[in-house]
Design an enzyme around this catalytic site. Structure first.
Site, PDB file in Angstrom:
ATOM      1  N   TYR A 111       0.827  -1.214   0.000  1.00 46.85           N
ATOM      2  CA  TYR A 111       0.000   0.000   0.000  1.00 46.85           C
ATOM      3  C   TYR A 111       0.860   1.262   0.000  1.00 46.85           C
ATOM      4  CZ  TYR A 111      -3.157   3.599   1.615  1.00 46.85           C
ATOM      5  OH  TYR A 111      -3.880   4.745   1.720  1.00 46.85           O
TER       6      TYR A 111
ATOM      7  N   TRP B  85       1.226   5.748  -1.450  1.00 44.09           N
ATOM      8  CA  TRP B  85       0.916   6.857  -2.349  1.00 44.09           C
ATOM      9  C   TRP B  85       1.958   7.077  -3.433  1.00 44.09           C
ATOM     10  CZ3 TRP B  85      -2.680  11.006  -3.032  1.00 44.09           C
ATOM     11  CH2 TRP B  85      -3.914  10.749  -2.430  1.00 44.09           C
TER      12      TRP B  85
HETATM   13  N1  LIG Z   1      -1.250   7.879  12.863  1.00 45.71           N
HETATM   14  C1  LIG Z   1      -1.673   8.008  11.602  1.00 45.71           C
HETATM   15  N2  LIG Z   1      -1.151   7.225  10.653  1.00 45.71           N
HETATM   16  C2  LIG Z   1      -1.567   7.343   9.377  1.00 45.71           C
HETATM   17  C3  LIG Z   1      -2.546   8.293   9.021  1.00 45.71           C
HETATM   18  C4  LIG Z   1      -3.090   9.120  10.039  1.00 45.71           C
HETATM   19  O1  LIG Z   1      -3.967   9.980   9.793  1.00 45.71           O
HETATM   20  N3  LIG Z   1      -2.622   8.952  11.315  1.00 45.71           N
HETATM   21  N4  LIG Z   1      -2.956   8.390   7.706  1.00 45.71           N
HETATM   22  C5  LIG Z   1      -2.895   7.178   6.924  1.00 45.71           C
HETATM   23  C6  LIG Z   1      -3.184   7.440   5.516  1.00 45.71           C
HETATM   24  S1  LIG Z   1      -4.729   8.128   5.187  1.00 45.71           S
HETATM   25  C7  LIG Z   1      -2.360   7.100   4.513  1.00 45.71           C
HETATM   26  S2  LIG Z   1      -2.908   7.270   2.901  1.00 45.71           S
HETATM   27  C8  LIG Z   1      -1.019   6.535   4.782  1.00 45.71           C
HETATM   28  C9  LIG Z   1       0.038   7.063   3.831  1.00 45.71           C
HETATM   29  O2  LIG Z   1       1.075   6.201   3.756  1.00 45.71           O
HETATM   30  P1  LIG Z   1       1.981   6.086   2.421  1.00 45.71           P
HETATM   31  O3  LIG Z   1       1.136   6.253   1.218  1.00 45.71           O
HETATM   32  O4  LIG Z   1       2.772   4.843   2.525  1.00 45.71           O
HETATM   33  O5  LIG Z   1       2.907   7.364   2.610  1.00 45.71           O
HETATM   34  P2  LIG Z   1       3.910   8.112   1.612  1.00 45.71           P
HETATM   35  O6  LIG Z   1       4.764   8.922   2.498  1.00 45.71           O
HETATM   36  O7  LIG Z   1       3.139   8.835   0.558  1.00 45.71           O
HETATM   37  O8  LIG Z   1       4.769   6.941   0.983  1.00 45.71           O
HETATM   38  C10 LIG Z   1       5.024   6.782  -0.366  1.00 45.71           C
HETATM   39  C11 LIG Z   1       6.430   6.228  -0.534  1.00 45.71           C
HETATM   40  O9  LIG Z   1       6.614   5.881  -1.906  1.00 45.71           O
HETATM   41  C12 LIG Z   1       7.908   6.307  -2.335  1.00 45.71           C
HETATM   42  N5  LIG Z   1       7.850   6.513  -3.796  1.00 45.71           N
HETATM   43  C13 LIG Z   1       7.405   7.602  -4.466  1.00 45.71           C
HETATM   44  N6  LIG Z   1       7.476   7.393  -5.784  1.00 45.71           N
HETATM   45  C14 LIG Z   1       7.958   6.139  -5.973  1.00 45.71           C
HETATM   46  C15 LIG Z   1       8.241   5.348  -7.127  1.00 45.71           C
HETATM   47  O10 LIG Z   1       8.034   5.760  -8.257  1.00 45.71           O
HETATM   48  N7  LIG Z   1       8.727   4.096  -6.919  1.00 45.71           N
HETATM   49  C16 LIG Z   1       8.958   3.600  -5.674  1.00 45.71           C
HETATM   50  N8  LIG Z   1       9.439   2.362  -5.576  1.00 45.71           N
HETATM   51  N9  LIG Z   1       8.714   4.327  -4.567  1.00 45.71           N
HETATM   52  C17 LIG Z   1       8.198   5.570  -4.710  1.00 45.71           C
HETATM   53  C18 LIG Z   1       8.157   7.570  -1.545  1.00 45.71           C
HETATM   54  O11 LIG Z   1       9.554   7.854  -1.474  1.00 45.71           O
HETATM   55  C19 LIG Z   1       7.519   7.224  -0.180  1.00 45.71           C
HETATM   56  O12 LIG Z   1       8.452   6.651   0.695  1.00 45.71           O
HETATM   57  O13 LIG Z   1      -0.629   6.833   6.124  1.00 45.71           O
HETATM   58  C20 LIG Z   1      -1.586   6.400   7.079  1.00 45.71           C
HETATM   59  N10 LIG Z   1      -1.042   6.521   8.422  1.00 45.71           N
HETATM   60  N1  LIG Z   2      -1.031  18.430   2.487  1.00 46.58           N
HETATM   61  C1  LIG Z   2      -1.501  17.172   2.568  1.00 46.58           C
HETATM   62  N2  LIG Z   2      -2.689  16.857   2.004  1.00 46.58           N
HETATM   63  C2  LIG Z   2      -3.175  15.594   2.117  1.00 46.58           C
HETATM   64  C3  LIG Z   2      -2.454  14.553   2.749  1.00 46.58           C
HETATM   65  C4  LIG Z   2      -1.194  14.918   3.341  1.00 46.58           C
HETATM   66  O1  LIG Z   2      -0.508  14.063   3.951  1.00 46.58           O
HETATM   67  N3  LIG Z   2      -0.762  16.219   3.227  1.00 46.58           N
HETATM   68  N4  LIG Z   2      -2.947  13.267   2.781  1.00 46.58           N
HETATM   69  C5  LIG Z   2      -3.992  12.924   1.816  1.00 46.58           C
HETATM   70  C6  LIG Z   2      -4.659  11.664   2.176  1.00 46.58           C
HETATM   71  S1  LIG Z   2      -3.975  10.190   1.681  1.00 46.58           S
HETATM   72  C7  LIG Z   2      -5.817  11.634   2.850  1.00 46.58           C
HETATM   73  S2  LIG Z   2      -6.502  10.139   3.282  1.00 46.58           S
HETATM   74  C8  LIG Z   2      -6.522  12.864   3.208  1.00 46.58           C
HETATM   75  C9  LIG Z   2      -6.892  12.849   4.690  1.00 46.58           C
HETATM   76  O2  LIG Z   2      -7.965  13.692   4.925  1.00 46.58           O
HETATM   77  P1  LIG Z   2      -8.566  13.716   6.390  1.00 46.58           P
HETATM   78  O3  LIG Z   2      -8.627  12.351   6.943  1.00 46.58           O
HETATM   79  O4  LIG Z   2      -9.818  14.502   6.349  1.00 46.58           O
HETATM   80  O5  LIG Z   2      -7.405  14.537   7.144  1.00 46.58           O
HETATM   81  P2  LIG Z   2      -6.962  14.559   8.683  1.00 46.58           P
HETATM   82  O6  LIG Z   2      -6.010  15.686   8.810  1.00 46.58           O
HETATM   83  O7  LIG Z   2      -6.539  13.222   9.150  1.00 46.58           O
HETATM   84  O8  LIG Z   2      -8.300  14.886   9.461  1.00 46.58           O
HETATM   85  C10 LIG Z   2      -9.079  16.047   9.164  1.00 46.58           C
HETATM   86  C11 LIG Z   2      -9.426  16.767  10.428  1.00 46.58           C
HETATM   87  O9  LIG Z   2     -10.091  15.881  11.306  1.00 46.58           O
HETATM   88  C12 LIG Z   2      -9.787  16.275  12.628  1.00 46.58           C
HETATM   89  N5  LIG Z   2     -10.129  15.197  13.572  1.00 46.58           N
HETATM   90  C13 LIG Z   2      -9.381  14.151  13.976  1.00 46.58           C
HETATM   91  N6  LIG Z   2     -10.039  13.429  14.905  1.00 46.58           N
HETATM   92  C14 LIG Z   2     -11.238  14.016  15.066  1.00 46.58           C
HETATM   93  C15 LIG Z   2     -12.367  13.724  15.865  1.00 46.58           C
HETATM   94  O10 LIG Z   2     -12.412  12.780  16.643  1.00 46.58           O
HETATM   95  N7  LIG Z   2     -13.444  14.552  15.737  1.00 46.58           N
HETATM   96  C16 LIG Z   2     -13.456  15.624  14.894  1.00 46.58           C
HETATM   97  N8  LIG Z   2     -14.553  16.359  14.820  1.00 46.58           N
HETATM   98  N9  LIG Z   2     -12.388  15.931  14.147  1.00 46.58           N
HETATM   99  C17 LIG Z   2     -11.299  15.126  14.228  1.00 46.58           C
HETATM  100  C18 LIG Z   2      -8.326  16.643  12.556  1.00 46.58           C
HETATM  101  O11 LIG Z   2      -7.972  17.511  13.622  1.00 46.58           O
HETATM  102  C19 LIG Z   2      -8.200  17.287  11.187  1.00 46.58           C
HETATM  103  O12 LIG Z   2      -8.216  18.688  11.249  1.00 46.58           O
HETATM  104  O13 LIG Z   2      -5.725  14.027   2.995  1.00 46.58           O
HETATM  105  C20 LIG Z   2      -5.037  14.023   1.758  1.00 46.58           C
HETATM  106  N10 LIG Z   2      -4.399  15.324   1.584  1.00 46.58           N
HETATM  107 MO   LIG Z   3      -4.891   8.455   2.888  1.00 46.65          MO
END
Ligand SMILES: Nc1nc2c(c(=O)[nH]1)N[C@H]1C(S)=C(S)[C@@H](COP(=O)(O)OP(=O)(O)OC[C@H]3O[C@@H](n4cnc5c(=O)[nH]c(N)nc54)[C@H](O)[C@@H]3O)O[C@H]1N2
Ligand SMILES: Nc1nc2c(c(=O)[nH]1)N[C@H]1C(S)=C(S)[C@@H](COP(=O)(O)OP(=O)(O)OC[C@H]3O[C@@H](n4cnc5c(=O)[nH]c(N)nc54)[C@H](O)[C@@H]3O)O[C@H]1N2
Ligand SMILES: [Mo]
Length: 773
Positions: free
Chosen positions: A113, A115
């Site tokens: 999994y 991005w």
């Molecule tokens: N505590 C907590 N944990 C969370 C979250 C949270 O809200 N709280 N959010 C979760 C969510 S919503 C998500 S989506 C995940 C995100 O987790 P990831 O999607 O795993 O995070 P990224 O940092 O985007 O990792 C992408 C990796 O791919 C590598 N990469 C980029 N391009 C290429 C390529 O072309 N080839 C190869 N081989 N590698 C490449 C980058 O260097 C990077 O290390 O994290 C989750 N974890």
């Molecule tokens: N710049 C930037 N943009 C991104 C990403 C990134 O890493 N960086 N990640 C991308 C990805 S993969 C995803 S999945 C989306 C994530 O999008 P979201 O999941 O919507 O993003 P978060 O920042 O995890 O949460 C949004 C808000 O929810 C609030 N929140 C957390 N817990 C609670 C709760 O219990 N109650 C309430 N009411 N609010 C709460 C947080 O404080 C935050 O302000 O964003 C995408 N966009």
């Molecule tokens: Mo995500």
């Protein structure tokens, strides 16, 4: 002699960019679309390409190289040895073959999994899966970390996932909506990116909203960047973390007290309201979910809760919800209750009323264009095998810990595969997964771990074999902008030559396919070069576009032009109202739910009998929250960061904009800081029974007392004692499923202690390649 400078168009998740180069040197980068909201991430290309954290050549862990079938040493503690590409690929091939022959395809985890980078051809995990499909199959994954809970529950409730679907169009919202509620949403941060490339239109709509004079409310334990952006035009209401269902129940109860629920809509368009109403009024469990009851749980006053009920009832209200609150234990209940509340208000399917689960993501609500839409690389070769098994994506550590173990998922009874070989390409699982120390222990279980990476991430440092990947700026690709709008098609021309020995994942898996079987390369590549693939994707897009009245120029012309193609607007799509047909005639346009209506009670979920996902929305107290915090413990929020995409770009100079005391910032309320003798800018230690990190204190009034926030995505950097020097929040989070329904990530359910750190500040090593590299 000076090298001539060139400006090349490309795109990342964070939008189309113009990159200025001199030879293979990146000088600068900037956004390519006109915008009033410059996106910081677009300035980082130089740092990405030239970073010291790049993986330069293939590397193998010493103890692994010594005896690949019975590896010595400990992953993450061993030295690395440089090898040639041929040695690395021979080694992988031999071990892959051995493991597959001994344990079968399910023992190979290629779920991988992440991005990665955007682009329709160089999709790292898809290419890995394509190779594994040629070799005989693999274990894949189900769902994602983003919306694991919401995407599992919504199909039972409204027949689609809602989180990745187009929203009622913004022009209609601006015209008709009177009250906009951002519930757990922070669009100012999260709209910086899209899964394709961002079309960058979302902020202009929020800008219009700011000027509109409409009533704007944000419900979030933290005063996010978005609340600051709206300033005094937005009211900020801060519940305790994880208590939103109680707050919504309090609003719903107030509706019933006053007879404000829309009985006609409920009768015509929903099922199961009666069962839910018995719970709401306390008839079924003896507890009426009054505003006062809700106040005691969520910390928002009963007066405010009653005011919200009246406001929503009297006005066209759009509940725009983000996803942070469902990335929690019992996360499924959040959006189920939100939809239930919207159903009681009776505005679903009207222009400007109801709910929307993707206004904060990928510019949802920006109307879909008439477009020639690109297709993309597929994860199965012709005649190849699909995944033989799939595990819920956030249950990977349990699978490693408990091979063969029983688990339940979304109505299915299953057993974890016995994983022996893990390959990650395009994901940063050491930052994205919860409870890093538990992951590090489970990570010792497989016989082989391969990581394809551009950078020395923590996952790469914990691998047996590390393969250097090109960044998207070192290869040719194509992308659409806007996951929903399809607003532009953008050529992503190679900006510079690959650094050092980095290779495209595409080429690496093509070589391994040839090792797997004679003719394997041709089977993997279908005898096409990168440009031939792009041309074929473009040709199919042209055929699709023709049906929409969109004509594309010949590929060679498009590629030469180095320019963005903008797709024409669609008047019809600009008037799109989600659920409009269903609302008008639910019999003729049923939803894809069991009853064809919005399900407030689900018979199918009742049949599963899951204690952690009851058959109608319910308040369930999580394992860790303010209601059971020990003295001094605070709730830990891990929102998404402003100046990164997760872990991507943590090493870049953007870090100077947010790092505090040289670490990831930790936002803490003034009172909580004072009680601990912590001043703004102090180095602090944050810990619980699972781990400990150093962070830099940001003392603020912009967070609910009792809550701290460390944004997700800082790279883990543990010292010998396990103290993370960079502030990686998942060192502290709890690795538990949202419920047996979605098994989603629950990263926002955790408690931790904080203290001022009195030791000598240790040097940061997160972005240093291993000494041996
Ligand atoms: N505590 C907590 N944990 C969370 C979250 C949270 O809200 N709280 N959010 C979760 C969510 S919503 C998500 S989506 C995940 C995100 O987790 P990831 O999607 O795993 O995070 P990224 O940092 O985007 O990792 C992408 C990796 O791919 C590598 N990469 C980029 N391009 C290429 C390529 O072309 N080839 C190869 N081989 N590698 C490449 C980058 O260097 C990077 O290390 O994290 C989750 N974890
Ligand atoms: N710049 C930037 N943009 C991104 C990403 C990134 O890493 N960086 N990640 C991308 C990805 S993969 C995803 S999945 C989306 C994530 O999008 P979201 O999941 O919507 O993003 P978060 O920042 O995890 O949460 C949004 C808000 O929810 C609030 N929140 C957390 N817990 C609670 C709760 O219990 N109650 C309430 N009411 N609010 C709460 C947080 O404080 C935050 O302000 O964003 C995408 N966009
Ligand atoms: Mo995500």
């Amino acid at each position: 002699m000076t090298t001539a400078t060139k400006t090349i168009l490309t795109a990342a998740h964070w939008g189309p960019m113009l990159v200025e180069t001199a030879g293979d040197n990146v000088l600068s980068s900037r956004g390519a679309l006109p915008t009033a909201h410059p996106n910081s991430l677009q300035t980082a290309v130089r740092d990405q390409v030239h970073s010291k954290a790049r993986v330069r050549w293939p590397m193998v862990r010493k103890g692994f190289l010594a005896s690949p079938e019975k590896p010595q040493g400990v992953r993450g503690q061993d030295e690395f040895v440089r090898v040639s590409w041929d040695e690395a690929l021979d080694l992988i091939h031999a071990q892959h073959k051995r493991i597959r022959e001994n344990y079968g395809p399910a023992s190979i985890f290629a779920g991988s999994y992440g991005w990665r980078s955007n682009g329709v051809l160089h999709k790292a995990a898809t290419l890995l899966q394509r190779y594994m499909s040629l070799a005989g199959g693999y274990t894949g994954h189900l769902g994602d970390y983003s919306t694991g809970a919401a995407q599992a529950i919504m199909p039972y409730v409204v027949g689609g996932n809602e989180v990745y679907q187009q929203q009622t169009s913004w022009p209609l919202v601006l015209e008709h909506t009177e009250v906009v509620v951002l519930w757990s949403a922070n669009p100012l941060n999260t709209l910086k990116i899209a899964w394709n490339a961002s079309d960058e239109q979302g902020m202009s709509y929020f800008e219009a909203l700011r000027k509109s004079g409409k009533r704007l409310i944000c419900i979030d334990p933290m005063r996010s960047e978005t609340v600051d952006f709206f300033g005094d035009k937005m009211e900020w209401i801060a519940p305790h973390m994880g208590t939103d269902v109680a707050m919504m129940l309090g609003i719903a109860h107030t509706l019933v007290e006053n007879g404000w629920q829309d009985e006609a809509f409920l009768a015509r368009c929903t099922t199961g309201y009666d069962q839910f109403a018995r719970y709401l009024t306390g008839e079924s469990d003896g507890v009426a979910k009054t505003a006062e009851w809700a106040e005691a749980i969520c910390g928002v006053s009963a007066t405010t809760i009653r005011e919200l009920a009246q406001l929503f009832h009297q006005h066209t209200t759009m509940l725009m919800s983000g996803w942070g609150m469902q990335r929690q234990q019992y996360g499924e209940q959040k959006h189920w209750m939100l939809v239930t509340l919207a159903a009681m208000l009776g505005q679903i399917g009207t222009p400007g009323g109801g709910f929307g689960l993707s206004y904060h993501f990928a510019n949802g609500g920006n109307p879909t264009r008439r477009a020639a839409v690109l297709v993309s690389m597929q994860g199965t070769v012709k005649g190849g095998h699909d995944a033989v098994d799939k595990i819920p994506v956030a249950r990977i550590v349990e699978a490693l810990e408990n091979p063969g173990g029983f688990y339940q998922h979304n109505g299915m009874d299953r057993h974890f595969p016995d994983i022996r070989f893990v390959w990650w390409a395009g994901g940063a699982n050491f930052t994205h997964h919860q409870d890093t120390n538990r992951l590090i222990r489970a990570w010792q279980k497989p016989e082989l771990v391969v990581i394809s990476e551009c950078f020395w991430t923590a996952a790469a440092k914990h691998a047996d074999i590390v393969l250097p990947a090109t960044t998207s700026f070192e290869r040719n690709d194509l992308t659409m902008t806007g996951d929903y709008s399809n607003q532009h098609m953008v050529p992503m021309k190679r900006v510079v030559a690959p650094r050092d020995e980095a290779r495209d994942d595409f080429e690496v898996f093509a070589d391994l396919s040839e090792r797997w079987e004679a003719g394997g390369r041709a089977r993997f590549t279908e005898d096409k070069t990168d440009l031939q693939w792009l041309e074929s994707f473009y040709r199919i897009a042209g055929e699709r576009g023709a049906a929409q009245g969109v004509t594309l120029p010949p590929f060679a012309t498009f590629w030469e032009a180095n320019a963005i193609l903008e797709m024409p607007e669609s008047e019809q799509n600009a008037r799109f109202v989600r659920f409009a047909d269903f609302r008008r005639d639910p019999e003729k346009h049923p939803l894809k739910t069991e009853s064809g209506k919005i399900e407030i009670y689900s018979r199918r979920i009742a049949e599963f009998g899951y204690g952690d996902c009851p058959p109608h929305p319910m308040w369930l107290a999580p394992d860790e929250w303010h209601g059971n915090a020990q003295p001094g413990q605070l709730q830990l929020l891990s929102a998404h960061p402003a100046h990164r995409l997760h872990s991507q770009l943590n090493y870049s100079s953007l870090r100077e904009q947010y790092a505090v005391a040289g670490r990831e910032p930790m936002v803490i309320h003034r009172e909580d800081a004072k009680a601990r003798g912590i001043a703004d800018g102090d180095l602090v230690r944050v810990w619980n029974g699972r781990g400990q990190v150093l962070a830099g204190a940001v003392v603020s009034d912009g967070i609910r007392p009792g809550v701290i926030c460390i944004h997700q995505g800082a790279w883990p950097d543990p010292d010998e004692g396990g103290l993370c020097k960079n502030g990686a929040v998942n060192m502290l989070t709890k690795d538990l499923p949202s419920s047996k329904l979605g098994n989603g990530c629950a990263g926002n359910t955790a408690l931790a202690w904080v203290e001022k750190y009195h030791g000598a500040a240790p040097a940061l090593t997160a972005f240093d390649p291993p000494a041996s590299a």
